[in-house]
Design a protein around this motif. Sequence first.
Motif, PDB file in Angstrom:
ATOM      1  N   GLU A 279     -98.170   6.485   8.675  1.00  0.00           N
ATOM      2  CA  GLU A 279     -99.491   6.593   8.032  1.00  0.00           C
ATOM      3  C   GLU A 279    -100.071   7.993   8.098  1.00  0.00           C
ATOM      4  N   ARG A 280     -99.504   8.863   8.928  1.00  0.00           N
ATOM      5  CA  ARG A 280     -99.956  10.258   9.007  1.00  0.00           C
ATOM      6  C   ARG A 280     -99.109  11.197   8.157  1.00  0.00           C
ATOM      7  N   GLY A 281     -98.203  10.627   7.381  1.00  0.00           N
ATOM      8  CA  GLY A 281     -97.366  11.435   6.500  1.00  0.00           C
ATOM      9  C   GLY A 281     -96.189  12.082   7.190  1.00  0.00           C
ATOM     10  N   GLN A 282     -95.887  11.670   8.419  1.00  0.00           N
ATOM     11  CA  GLN A 282     -94.761  12.233   9.152  1.00  0.00           C
ATOM     12  C   GLN A 282     -93.456  11.528   8.784  1.00  0.00           C
ATOM     13  N   VAL A 283     -92.402  12.303   8.712  1.00  0.00           N
ATOM     14  CA  VAL A 283     -91.093  11.799   8.304  1.00  0.00           C
ATOM     15  C   VAL A 283     -90.243  11.519   9.534  1.00  0.00           C
ATOM     16  N   TRP A 284     -89.682  10.294   9.604  1.00  0.00           N
ATOM     17  CA  TRP A 284     -88.797   9.887  10.694  1.00  0.00           C
ATOM     18  C   TRP A 284     -87.449   9.497  10.097  1.00  0.00           C
ATOM     19  N   MET A 285     -86.375  10.090  10.599  1.00  0.00           N
ATOM     20  CA  MET A 285     -85.046   9.897   9.999  1.00  0.00           C
ATOM     21  C   MET A 285     -84.190   8.954  10.838  1.00  0.00           C
ATOM     22  N   ASN A 286     -83.448   8.105  10.142  1.00  0.00           N
ATOM     23  CA  ASN A 286     -82.591   7.107  10.769  1.00  0.00           C
ATOM     24  C   ASN A 286     -81.421   7.739  11.518  1.00  0.00           C
ATOM     25  N   LEU A 287     -81.199   7.279  12.779  1.00  0.00           N
ATOM     26  CA  LEU A 287     -80.072   7.741  13.585  1.00  0.00           C
ATOM     27  C   LEU A 287     -79.281   6.558  14.154  1.00  0.00           C
ATOM     28  N   ASP A 288     -79.155   5.514  13.390  1.00  0.00           N
ATOM     29  CA  ASP A 288     -78.491   4.284  13.849  1.00  0.00           C
ATOM     30  C   ASP A 288     -77.023   4.534  14.184  1.00  0.00           C
ATOM     31  N   TYR A 289     -76.450   3.688  15.024  1.00  0.00           N
ATOM     32  CA  TYR A 289     -75.042   3.855  15.401  1.00  0.00           C
ATOM     33  C   TYR A 289     -74.108   3.588  14.223  1.00  0.00           C
ATOM     34  N   THR A 290     -74.587   2.906  13.199  1.00  0.00           N
ATOM     35  CA  THR A 290     -73.781   2.640  12.001  1.00  0.00           C
ATOM     36  C   THR A 290     -73.742   3.836  11.054  1.00  0.00           C
ATOM     37  N   ALA A 291     -74.601   4.841  11.281  1.00  0.00           N
ATOM     38  CA  ALA A 291     -74.707   5.980  10.362  1.00  0.00           C
ATOM     39  C   ALA A 291     -73.681   7.055  10.713  1.00  0.00           C
TER      40      ALA A 291
END
Length: 310
Positions: A279-291
């Motif tokens: 909601e603050r416009g911050q970007v969070w990127m996926n780091l899953d073990y499947t990636a």
Amino acid sequence: MINFPKIDFPQLKSKLQVKSPWDRIIIMLLSLLIAIPIFVILHQNLIDLEWPFNLDRIILFIILLAAIFFLLMFLRTIIILCVAVYILILFYGSVIGNYGFSEISEDYNSMIYTMSDNPYPQDIIVAKLLPFPNKSKIISAIEYQNPKVRNFAIMSTTKHFRGIRGYSDYRTIIQCFAVFKEINSKWNYVNDPKDGDYIATASESLEYFSGDCDDHSILMAAAIRSIGGTPRLIHTKGHIYPEILIGSMIDLEKVNYLIKNVLFIKESYGKKLHYHIDERGQVWMNLDYTAKYPGGPFMYEEILGALTLN
């Protein structure tokens, strides 16, 4: 009777004539720099006519380039003067170690690459999420101050991407991606006991790089935080995975370019980046073990909870 103004074609022709061949070269280079991003936007939003050899797009680019070129030719005196001042400023920035030629080149490449290969966004409102399961146990297991965890993270940064130059503002992100690469290249998924969840500490998971999704997330979060990154854990139905804070959408442009063109070229070729925007416009990127690369596909889209480690 309406008297239309007469067009003085000799005068028009003289306006298009240049005094020096360098004028024409400068105008052509500027036309290309302006035409490329505009063409990318048009290419993405116009209907593909499916002409053979993409002739429709080739004709579009030629027309666009010609239009910009002739427009700049009419304004060449002002344009060339501005370019000269701009080059002097960039030269001065390069000499004193501030914003110079290399930085403007990186920013332009990042902008073009992001336009042509848009990441895949998904909004997330953290305030509306459910309480995170096993929150206290997981926080205790994220031993980011444990010497073994930090030493492992440091080892990863010396093993991967150590020779990357020219991205000092994103050094921490690059080093966190090195941790991601080291963990995901070794991780072996092993189920918990049938009678309940087994939450392994980060230092425990370092022994064999094995465990389930919450063990992977704990180790990833601990190692990333131990070298200055900001991780968080996402809880979905029957799954937990880690994410890393990238920053603003401007930061995402640079990180998108880094992943696709510098750090994970083969792994991310022809694929999109997946991330969340809070909601603050911050970007969070996926780091899953499947990636196989940062920003790989989500295993589950529905988000139930989020645990941010500040």
